[in-house]
Design a protein around this motif. Sequence first.
Motif, short mmCIF file in Angstrom:
data_model
loop_
_atom_site.label_atom_id
_atom_site.label_comp_id
_atom_site.label_asym_id
_atom_site.label_seq_id
_atom_site.Cartn_x
_atom_site.Cartn_y
_atom_site.Cartn_z
N GLU B 273 2.82 -5.21 24.63
CA GLU B 273 1.85 -4.29 24.01
C GLU B 273 0.93 -3.69 25.08
O GLU B 273 0.62 -2.50 25.04
CB GLU B 273 1.02 -5.01 22.94
CG GLU B 273 1.79 -5.17 21.64
CD GLU B 273 1.05 -5.99 20.59
OE1 GLU B 273 1.41 -5.88 19.42
OE2 GLU B 273 0.13 -6.75 20.97
N ARG B 274 0.52 -4.51 26.04
CA ARG B 274 -0.33 -3.98 27.11
C ARG B 274 0.43 -2.96 27.96
O ARG B 274 -0.06 -1.87 28.25
CB ARG B 274 -0.83 -5.12 28.00
CG ARG B 274 -1.98 -5.89 27.41
CD ARG B 274 -2.56 -6.88 28.40
NE ARG B 274 -1.70 -8.04 28.59
CZ ARG B 274 -1.68 -9.11 27.81
NH1 ARG B 274 -2.48 -9.16 26.77
NH2 ARG B 274 -0.90 -10.13 28.06
N ALA B 275 1.66 -3.32 28.34
CA ALA B 275 2.44 -2.43 29.20
C ALA B 275 2.74 -1.11 28.49
O ALA B 275 2.77 -0.04 29.11
CB ALA B 275 3.73 -3.10 29.64
N LEU B 277 0.87 0.48 26.46
CA LEU B 277 -0.29 1.38 26.46
C LEU B 277 -0.09 2.45 27.52
O LEU B 277 -0.41 3.63 27.32
CB LEU B 277 -1.57 0.61 26.78
CG LEU B 277 -2.06 -0.37 25.73
CD1 LEU B 277 -3.27 -1.12 26.26
CD2 LEU B 277 -2.42 0.37 24.45
N LEU B 278 0.42 2.04 28.68
CA LEU B 278 0.62 2.98 29.77
C LEU B 278 1.89 3.82 29.55
O LEU B 278 1.87 5.04 29.70
CB LEU B 278 0.71 2.24 31.10
CG LEU B 278 0.63 3.18 32.29
CD1 LEU B 278 -0.49 2.78 33.22
CD2 LEU B 278 1.94 3.29 33.02
N GLU B 281 1.56 6.83 27.42
CA GLU B 281 0.85 7.99 27.97
C GLU B 281 1.78 8.83 28.85
O GLU B 281 1.43 9.93 29.26
CB GLU B 281 -0.34 7.52 28.82
CG GLU B 281 -1.39 6.73 28.08
CD GLU B 281 -2.20 7.59 27.14
OE1 GLU B 281 -2.57 8.71 27.51
OE2 GLU B 281 -2.46 7.15 26.00
N SER B 304 3.42 5.59 35.83
CA SER B 304 3.42 6.99 35.45
C SER B 304 2.47 7.71 36.40
O SER B 304 1.26 7.47 36.35
CB SER B 304 2.94 7.13 34.01
OG SER B 304 2.56 8.45 33.77
N GLY B 308 -1.21 6.32 35.78
CA GLY B 308 -1.51 5.10 36.53
C GLY B 308 -0.34 4.15 36.47
O GLY B 308 0.78 4.55 36.18
N LYS B 309 -0.63 2.88 36.73
CA LYS B 309 0.44 1.90 36.63
C LYS B 309 -0.11 0.58 36.11
O LYS B 309 -1.33 0.35 36.11
CB LYS B 309 1.14 1.72 37.98
CG LYS B 309 0.25 1.23 39.10
CD LYS B 309 1.00 1.25 40.43
CE LYS B 309 0.14 0.60 41.49
NZ LYS B 309 0.43 1.00 42.86
N VAL B 310 0.80 -0.26 35.65
CA VAL B 310 0.42 -1.55 35.10
C VAL B 310 1.38 -2.60 35.65
O VAL B 310 2.56 -2.32 35.84
CB VAL B 310 0.44 -1.52 33.55
CG1 VAL B 310 1.81 -1.12 33.02
CG2 VAL B 310 0.04 -2.86 32.96
N GLU B 311 0.87 -3.77 35.92
CA GLU B 311 1.74 -4.86 36.34
C GLU B 311 1.16 -6.16 35.82
O GLU B 311 -0.06 -6.35 35.83
CB GLU B 311 1.86 -4.90 37.87
CG GLU B 311 2.87 -5.92 38.34
CD GLU B 311 3.19 -5.77 39.82
OE1 GLU B 311 3.77 -4.73 40.19
OE2 GLU B 311 2.87 -6.69 40.59
N GLU B 312 2.03 -7.03 35.35
CA GLU B 312 1.56 -8.31 34.85
C GLU B 312 2.59 -9.38 35.18
O GLU B 312 3.79 -9.19 35.00
CB GLU B 312 1.36 -8.22 33.32
CG GLU B 312 0.86 -9.52 32.71
CD GLU B 312 0.25 -9.32 31.31
OE1 GLU B 312 -0.04 -8.16 30.93
OE2 GLU B 312 0.07 -10.32 30.61
N ASN B 313 2.10 -10.50 35.70
CA ASN B 313 2.98 -11.64 35.93
C ASN B 313 3.20 -12.37 34.62
O ASN B 313 2.25 -12.74 33.95
CB ASN B 313 2.34 -12.59 36.94
CG ASN B 313 2.28 -11.98 38.32
OD1 ASN B 313 3.23 -11.35 38.76
ND2 ASN B 313 1.13 -12.14 38.97
N GLN B 315 4.70 -15.52 32.33
CA GLN B 315 4.95 -16.96 32.46
C GLN B 315 5.95 -17.41 31.41
O GLN B 315 5.59 -17.99 30.39
CB GLN B 315 3.64 -17.74 32.33
CG GLN B 315 2.91 -17.94 33.66
CD GLN B 315 1.65 -17.10 33.76
OE1 GLN B 315 1.00 -16.84 32.77
NE2 GLN B 315 1.33 -16.66 34.96
#
Lengths: 377, 377
Positions: B273-275, B277-278, B281, B304, B308-313, B315
Motif C-alpha cells: 500500500e505504501r509503495a 502511493l508512489l 502518481e 517515478s 520521486g521514489k520509494v524503497e522499503e526493506n 522482513q
Amino acid sequence: MKFSIKRTAFVNSLNIVSRAISSKTTIPILTGLKIVATKDGLILTGSNADISIETRIKASNADNKLAIASTGSIVLPARFFSSIVKKLPQDTMTLDVTDNFQTRITSGSSSFDINGLDPTNYPHLPEIDSDDSITLSGDIFKEIIQQTVIAVSDQESRPILNGVHFVLSDNQLVAVATDSHRLSQRKVKIDDSDKSFDFIIPGDSLVELSRMIKEHQDIQMRISENQVLFTLDETSFYSRLLEGNYPDTSRLIPTTSSTTLQFEAPVLLSAIERASLLSHESRNNVVKFTLKPSQKIATISGNSPDVGKVEENLQPDSMDGEDLTISYNPDYMKDALRSFGKTMINISFTSPLRPFTLVPTEEKENFVQLITPVRTF
Amino acid sequence: MKFSIKRTAFVNSLNIVSRAISSKTTIPILTGLKIVATKDGLILTGSNADISIETRIKASNADNKLAIASTGSIVLPARFFSSIVKKLPQDTMTLDVTDNFQTRITSGSSSFDINGLDPTNYPHLPEIDSDDSITLSGDIFKEIIQQTVIAVSDQESRPILNGVHFVLSDNQLVAVATDSHRLSQRKVKIDDSDKSFDFIIPGDSLVELSRMIKEHQDIQMRISENQVLFTLDETSFYSRLLEGNYPDTSRLIPTTSSTTLQFEAPVLLSAIERASLLSHESRNNVVKFTLKPSQKIATISGNSPDVGKVEENLQPDSMDGEDLTISYNPDYMKDALRSFGKTMINISFTSPLRPFTLVPTEEKENFVQLITPVRTF
C-alpha cells in the motif's frame, strides 16, 4: 532542514492546513504544502485563492516528540505527501530536505524520496495591520455560521450574495445572509467591545472555518480592509472579504402577521421531508400549507400529475389568525427548520405572496429565518 | 389489493429486492417493484437484465403484523416508493390499490397517492426446470465469491471473462476467474453430491448475491441451461449464466518455483500500500521486488522521475531460492493479499516474466492467486 516528529501530531496539523489546499488550482505551487522548521518548531501553511491556513507545531510541547535537527523550509505536493505520512509504518517519522528540494521521508524500514518545490516561490500570507482583535466564543460563532450560511447564494450572478454580511456596532454582532429567495439573520451580544465593523465573509470560507472550531474554543477575529484573520489556538485562518455594498435587508423582515403557527421544529421537519419526496419528483418543487385556524385544520400537501399526491394533517402546538393557503419550496423550509435544532418555533404569515418568518419562541429577536413563497396560480 | 404491515419488516424486504432494480434501465416497468398480495402473504419482485430477486413476507409470521384485506398485485416506482415507506411517520402502514393502478399509502396522518403500473406487463421470472438442488454453506460460498471475483475482468472485449467459472465434479466445486493478467482459483469439497455441472456466473451477480448472504445461512443452488437460482430462506435470487466456453486455466498455474517468500498477508499488504502511493502518481503503475535470499535482502521499491521514489526493506518470515528482481502491478497484489485475510502465505516465483503465485501455507491446494508480472526493460 531536517526534523523528526510523532506522526499522529504531524497528521493532525497536516489535516488542518489541507483544508485550504485544492488540487484543482491553476497555480501549481498552491497544490503544495509549505513547511518551515525553526528552532521553536514547525509552521505548516496551505492556501488557495480565498483562504489561507497556517498552523504551528511547537517543539516545546513534549507530546509532539518534535526534534529539529536543522532549520529551513520546503514546499511538498500536499495530497501525495499527506497520503504517504498517513501510511508510514512507525509512530515517528523523519523528514530531511537535501539538494534541489529533494525530500526524504523515513519511518521504520520505509523510505520515500519525493520532489519538493522552492519555498521562496510560495506566496506570502496576507498582512493584517489591525491590532483590533475581537474575542468570540467558538461555540456561538459556529452556530451563527451554521444558521446563516444556508441562505448564502450559490449563484455567481450577484457575487456579493455569496457571503455572510457581518455588522458589529453597539456591542452587537448581526450576521445576515440572503440569496433573494430566503434570508437568515442572527444577532449576538459581544461584550466589552466599542468597535464598529461592517464586512462580508464568503460563505465557503465560513464553512471551512466552522469545521475547524473545536468545542469551547475561543477565537480571535481581526479585520483589515480586504482580509479577516481568525486565530484558533495554534492555527491562523485567513479569508478574503467580499468587496462591495451588501443590500439593505433590514426592511425585508415583516413586522406584522395575520396567521401564526407554533411547532416543535423537528416535528414539522419530518412532515416537510415526507412532502418533499413527492415535490422532488415533480417539475416544480413546491408544497402547500392549507391553514384554517377557525376549524383547527392545518394540512401540508403536494401534487404532481405525473407522480401522485401527498397530504398530511399537521398538529401544530398552536395556530391563530386568518385562513391561509401558501406554497413554498420545501428545501428552503427544511434548511430553515434544521437551523433551529430541537427548539419550539413560531411561523408568521401575512399573505400568500409575502415572505413568512420562522423565529424561536424564546429570544425571538435574535434569530429569524425568512422564506419567500412561490406563486402557484 | 389492500394490506397493512409493520413498516420495518416491509422495508427489510424492499431493500432486498431493490438490489435487482436499476433506475437506469431502458425498460420502464423494470424501474418498478412488483408487489403481489395473496392470502398467505406478500411476494415482492425486482429485476434487471441480469438478475431477478423475489422475496416473501409471510402472513403467518406474527412479527410482520401483516393483514391482507384483499389480494391482488401492483407495480410501483421502486426508488420513489421505497423513499416514501422509509419516511412514513408510524410503525405500521397501509397500502391500498384503487382504480387505474392508483395506490394510496397511509401511515398515521400522512397519506400518499402514487401512480402505479399494470402488473400484467411485468416480465415473468425465469423458469428453472431442474429439480437438482445443491446445498452450500453461505459462509463458504460468500468466501469463494470474495476470493475469486477480484480477478473477474471488467473489460467488455471478452465477455466470458466477466464471470466466475464454476465446475462441480467428484464432490468438488472449483471456482476460477481471470482477467488474463491475474487469476484466482478456489476449491471446496461438496459433501454428498454426485452431480456434475459446468457454468459461468457474471461477477456482478455474484457480488450482489454475496451481499445478501447472512452469517451461518445455508443456500440452495439450482442450475438450468441459462439461469441459476439461489434460494436463501424467503428469498429467491436468479442470475443469467454466461454462454460460451471458459478458457482452460488449469495449465496456467506453475507447478515449480525457483524463489519463495513467506509472509503474514497483512504485513506485506501494508508495504505494498505504501509503495503503490508512489506508483499511482506515475504513468506506469509498477512496483518492484528485489529478492536476494543468499544475503537475506528483500526490498520493495518504486521509481517515478516526476514524483520521486520509494524503497522499503521487507522482513519476510522466510525466503529461499535464487536471487530475483520482478515488477508487477501493486493493485493486483493488494487485491490478492486482501483475499487471504490474516493468514500466512507463500509466494512462489519462477522467473521475472513468468506468473507468480500466492497460496496459504495451510491447505495450499485449495486456494491460489496468480499474478502476471510487468516487463520493465
